[in-house]
Design an enzyme around this catalytic site. Structure first.
Site, PDB file in Angstrom:
ATOM      1  N   GLY A  18      -7.816   3.095  11.005  1.00  0.00           N
ATOM      2  CA  GLY A  18      -8.489   1.855  10.604  1.00  0.00           C
ATOM      3  C   GLY A  18      -8.500   1.621   9.097  1.00  0.00           C
ATOM      4  O   GLY A  18      -9.160   0.701   8.618  1.00  0.00           O
ATOM      5  N   THR A  19      -7.716   2.422   8.348  1.00  0.00           N
ATOM      6  CA  THR A  19      -7.703   2.271   6.883  1.00  0.00           C
ATOM      7  C   THR A  19      -7.198   0.885   6.456  1.00  0.00           C
ATOM      8  O   THR A  19      -7.807   0.226   5.612  1.00  0.00           O
ATOM      9  CB  THR A  19      -6.825   3.365   6.242  1.00  0.00           C
ATOM     10  OG1 THR A  19      -7.392   4.615   6.585  1.00  0.00           O
ATOM     11  CG2 THR A  19      -6.770   3.235   4.743  1.00  0.00           C
ATOM     12  N   GLY A  20      -6.095   0.461   7.058  1.00  0.00           N
ATOM     13  CA  GLY A  20      -5.511  -0.838   6.687  1.00  0.00           C
ATOM     14  C   GLY A  20      -6.456  -1.977   7.040  1.00  0.00           C
ATOM     15  O   GLY A  20      -6.628  -2.937   6.276  1.00  0.00           O
ATOM     16  N   CYS A  21      -7.086  -1.866   8.230  1.00  0.00           N
ATOM     17  CA  CYS A  21      -8.037  -2.907   8.669  1.00  0.00           C
ATOM     18  C   CYS A  21      -9.169  -2.983   7.654  1.00  0.00           C
ATOM     19  O   CYS A  21      -9.568  -4.064   7.209  1.00  0.00           O
ATOM     20  CB  CYS A  21      -8.637  -2.559  10.034  1.00  0.00           C
ATOM     21  SG  CYS A  21      -7.407  -2.199  11.296  1.00  0.00           S
TER      22      CYS A  21
ATOM     23  N   LYS B   3       0.832  -1.207   0.000  1.00  0.00           N
ATOM     24  CA  LYS B   3       0.000   0.000   0.000  1.00  0.00           C
ATOM     25  C   LYS B   3       0.865   1.255   0.000  1.00  0.00           C
ATOM     26  O   LYS B   3       1.768   1.385   0.828  1.00  0.00           O
ATOM     27  CB  LYS B   3      -0.902  -0.011   1.237  1.00  0.00           C
ATOM     28  CG  LYS B   3      -1.861  -1.205   1.252  1.00  0.00           C
ATOM     29  CD  LYS B   3      -2.676  -1.261   2.519  1.00  0.00           C
ATOM     30  CE  LYS B   3      -1.806  -1.562   3.725  1.00  0.00           C
ATOM     31  NZ  LYS B   3      -2.600  -1.841   4.938  1.00  0.00           N
TER      32      LYS B   3
ATOM     33  N   THR C 126      -8.123   8.721   9.071  1.00  0.00           N
ATOM     34  CA  THR C 126      -7.547   7.549   8.401  1.00  0.00           C
ATOM     35  C   THR C 126      -7.387   6.371   9.362  1.00  0.00           C
ATOM     36  O   THR C 126      -6.824   5.341   8.986  1.00  0.00           O
ATOM     37  CB  THR C 126      -6.155   7.885   7.836  1.00  0.00           C
ATOM     38  OG1 THR C 126      -5.375   8.450   8.904  1.00  0.00           O
ATOM     39  CG2 THR C 126      -6.235   8.854   6.684  1.00  0.00           C
TER      40      THR C 126
HETATM   41  C1  LIG Z   1      -7.204  -3.234  17.321  1.00  0.00           C
HETATM   42  C2  LIG Z   1      -6.451  -2.499  16.300  1.00  0.00           C
HETATM   43  N1  LIG Z   1      -6.122  -3.094  15.151  1.00  0.00           N
HETATM   44  C3  LIG Z   1      -5.450  -2.421  14.206  1.00  0.00           C
HETATM   45  C4  LIG Z   1      -5.109  -1.124  14.389  1.00  0.00           C
HETATM   46  C5  LIG Z   1      -4.334  -0.395  13.327  1.00  0.00           C
HETATM   47  O1  LIG Z   1      -5.108   0.611  12.725  1.00  0.00           O
HETATM   48  P1  LIG Z   1      -4.468   2.042  12.510  1.00  0.00           P
HETATM   49  O2  LIG Z   1      -3.147   1.838  11.851  1.00  0.00           O
HETATM   50  O3  LIG Z   1      -5.391   2.748  11.600  1.00  0.00           O
HETATM   51  O4  LIG Z   1      -4.373   2.690  13.856  1.00  0.00           O
HETATM   52  C6  LIG Z   1      -5.480  -0.498  15.593  1.00  0.00           C
HETATM   53  N2  LIG Z   1      -5.177   0.787  15.838  1.00  0.00           N
HETATM   54  N3  LIG Z   1      -6.146  -1.211  16.536  1.00  0.00           N
END
Ligand SMILES: Cc1ncc(COP(=O)(O)O)c(N)n1
Length: 563
Positions: free
Chosen positions: A261-264, A187, A259
């Site tokens: 949670g974008t990757g999730c 990405k 942004t």
């Molecule tokens: C439980 C959990 N899983 C994954 C991410 C990563 O997401 P981000 O990189 O957007 O903070 C997060 N912050 N929390």
């Protein structure tokens, strides 16, 4: 109007990830994504995080044995997913336990791994030292892995700092073989580039690019160069897919702090889009190809981008995305072998007058041959007028379509309607009405109401509106044709000696039924492509119900011979 929920099993997508109490990332983002894309979401939780838009305040890791216990509950021949995504895995022990369990399955779901290591807010969610466990225990089992640029560096054991698109692609090409199996989607969100740079690169390297951003305009790029202006500012994000070949997915760079949670979201969308496609191909059974199509990747990226672009401004830090922007898919599943035409079925189920239209007393009398000559003559002459509007509506639709397939489909139907109207001319001639007399005949009020309603929708609406406005007539006549054929077989209608035999045979004939099938397929494809919102779906339901009501009134006009 409340859309009816239809009893079609959606594809099942599992998320194996951490919980985000803030609801923007992790399990919460994944389940929202799966739901919005029309999938059923289940979860195996690896860790609880105390988290909000500002950061991660605490992490409580679930013991690896209990992670496996959750998986066993699902895979005990009960709730078996067709795809799964893996997100925050929390510890090397959990990775090893997961790897052992997944390897023991006789049939593994399609696996997408988002190697979550550091949150957007800067908190470590998986120690870098766990990269070895990922590489040895999990990656060989995974089908697709979706690191961002820093995570790719950790997996490589280096600290690359790419500054150009060339660097990013070189990094992807180096990392892919080291993963020993999965396809790689690297990405590019951490390094926006200019469209000019992308164009120069793909032309030089002769590689494929899928444009989700507006494609570049060659004459403008050329002009900039001629007058010596610097390249455009970085305004696109390039995700690089290596899956045997190499493909760039080029999307707009949205200037936002929302942004989290974008990757999730993207990895859950990839698992969902894979599962949707597999269910279309194989009815959700094992044996679907373990390869994600480029169209599914494009849809997953598009879903995520729209979720970023329409994000609500929540919280004081990095806000969550808008996962619900296309949530209508929960009630309108994508076509599958269970129901290849779910949207058409949905429209019919919500048109309360559908049965009264296709099994109207006019139709019944026509099938029995007892319909009066006068009633039929009145109807067929008015239908001739209606067909003019109907053909124009298709032509207006063709003018609004933006792709050749839809233009061709609508233009074909316009032509088909023009041909169909010749049957009316011949019928009228057999009733002593000449073509000139037919053309001079005034439109009855019901004809104007219906014909001009369809035309109005076609002129004022978008392509989906057009396809739905003309649908009731198209599929209704096919339905009447096939129903009358069955009635003949059951002795409830007659062909022999029936003065309307040709009419009955034409609408049950291969030519007309073929046009019906093409009309339905065009609409179903369009709906999947556009993912209309719930209010848009309601509007479409309303258009279909209205044209069905006007169709019914049209038969009645024939019976009453009203003007
Ligand atoms: C439980 C959990 N899983 C994954 C991410 C990563 O997401 P981000 O990189 O957007 O903070 C997060 N912050 N929390």
């Amino acid at each position: 109007m409340t859309p009816q929920l239809r009893p079609v099993a959606p594809p099942h997508v599992l998320t194996i990830a951490g919980s985000d109490s803030g609801g923007g990332a992790g399990i919460q983002a994944d389940i929202k994504t799966a739901s919005a894309l029309g999938c059923y979401g289940s979860s195996v939780i690896t860790a609880l995080t105390a988290q909000n838009t500002l950061g991660v305040q605490g992490v409580h890791v679930v013991p690896p044995e209990f992670v496996v216990e959750q998986l066993k509950s699902l895979f005990a021949d009960d709730l078996v997913p067709s795809a799964a995504k893996l997100g925050m895995l929390a510890s090397p022990e959990t990775i090893t336990a997961l790897g052992a369990y997944l390897a023991s399955l006789t049939s593994r779901p399609y696996l997408v791994l988002d190697p979550v290591m550091i949150s957007t807010s800067g908190h470590e969610l998986l120690a870098h030292s766990a990269a070895d466990a990922l590489l040895s225990d999990l990656l060989p089992l995974v089908d697709l892995v979706t690191p961002n640029i820093p995570e790719a560096g950790v997996l490589m054991g280096t600290r690359p700092s790419p500054t150009t698109l060339e660097d990013v692609i070189a990094l992807a090409r180096e990392l892919h073989p080291a993963l020993k199996g999965p396809a790689l989607l690297l990405k590019g969100g951490h390094l926006p580039v200019s469209r000019d740079a992308v164009v120069k690169f793909i032309e030089k390297e002769k590689i494929e690019a899928v444009w989700l951003a507006p494609p570049p305009i060659a004459v403008i790029a050329d002009y900039r160069e001629v007058i010596g202006l610097p390249e455009e500012k970085p305004d696109v994000v390039v995700d690089v897919l290596l899956d045997g070949g190499i493909t760039l997915f080029v999307g707009p760079c949205v200037d936002t702090s929302s942004t989290h949670g974008t990757g999730c979201t993207l990895s859950a969308a990839l698992a969902s889009c894979y599962a949707l496609e597999a269910s279309m191909a194989n009815g959700d059974k094992a044996g679907a190809p373990r390869r994600i199509s480029h169209d599914a990747v494009r849809r997953a990226i598009k879903y995520t981008q729209t979720a970023i672009a329409t994000a609500p401004k929540l919280g004081r830090g990095h806000g969550p995305l808008n996962h619900g922007h296309c949530a209508m898919q929960r009630v309108i599943p994508a076509p599958s072998i269970h129901d290849p035409t779910p949207f058409t079925s949905y429209l019919i189920a919500n048109a309360s007058e559908w049965d009264a239209y296709v099994k109207h007393p006019f139709v019944i009398a026509l099938g029995k041959g007892t319909l009066s000559h006068e009633a039929f003559a009145h109807y067929i002459a008015q239908d001739y007028h209606y067909l003019r509007h109907y053909a124009r509506a298709h032509a207006a639709g063709a003018a609004k379509a933006d792709d050749m397939a839809t233009i061709r489909a609508l233009a074909d139907i316009a032509l088909h309607v023009a041909k169909e109207s010749e049957m009316h001319v011949e019928f009228c001639a057999s009733f002593g009405i000449t073509r000139a007399a037919l053309e001079a005949l005034p439109e009855a009020a019901t004809t104007s109401a219906y014909g001009r309603y369809v035309l109005d929708v076609a002129l004022s609406g978008d392509i989906l509106d057009v396809l739905v406005a003309v649908l009731s007539c198209l599929i209704g006549y096919g339905e009447v044709g096939l129903w009358l054929r069955k009635q003949v077989a059951a002795g409830e209608a007659v062909l022999e000696g029936n003065p309307y035999r040709r009419w009955m045979e034409d609408y049950a004939g291969d030519d007309f039924i073929g046009a019906v099938r093409r009309g339905i397929a065009t609409l179903e494809e369009r709906v999947v492509r556009e993912m209309p919102s719930a209010p848009k779906v309601e509007r479409l339901v309303q258009i279909f119900a209205e044209s069905t009501r006007l169709e019914k009134a049209f038969w009645q006009m024939g019976l009453d011979q009203s003007w």
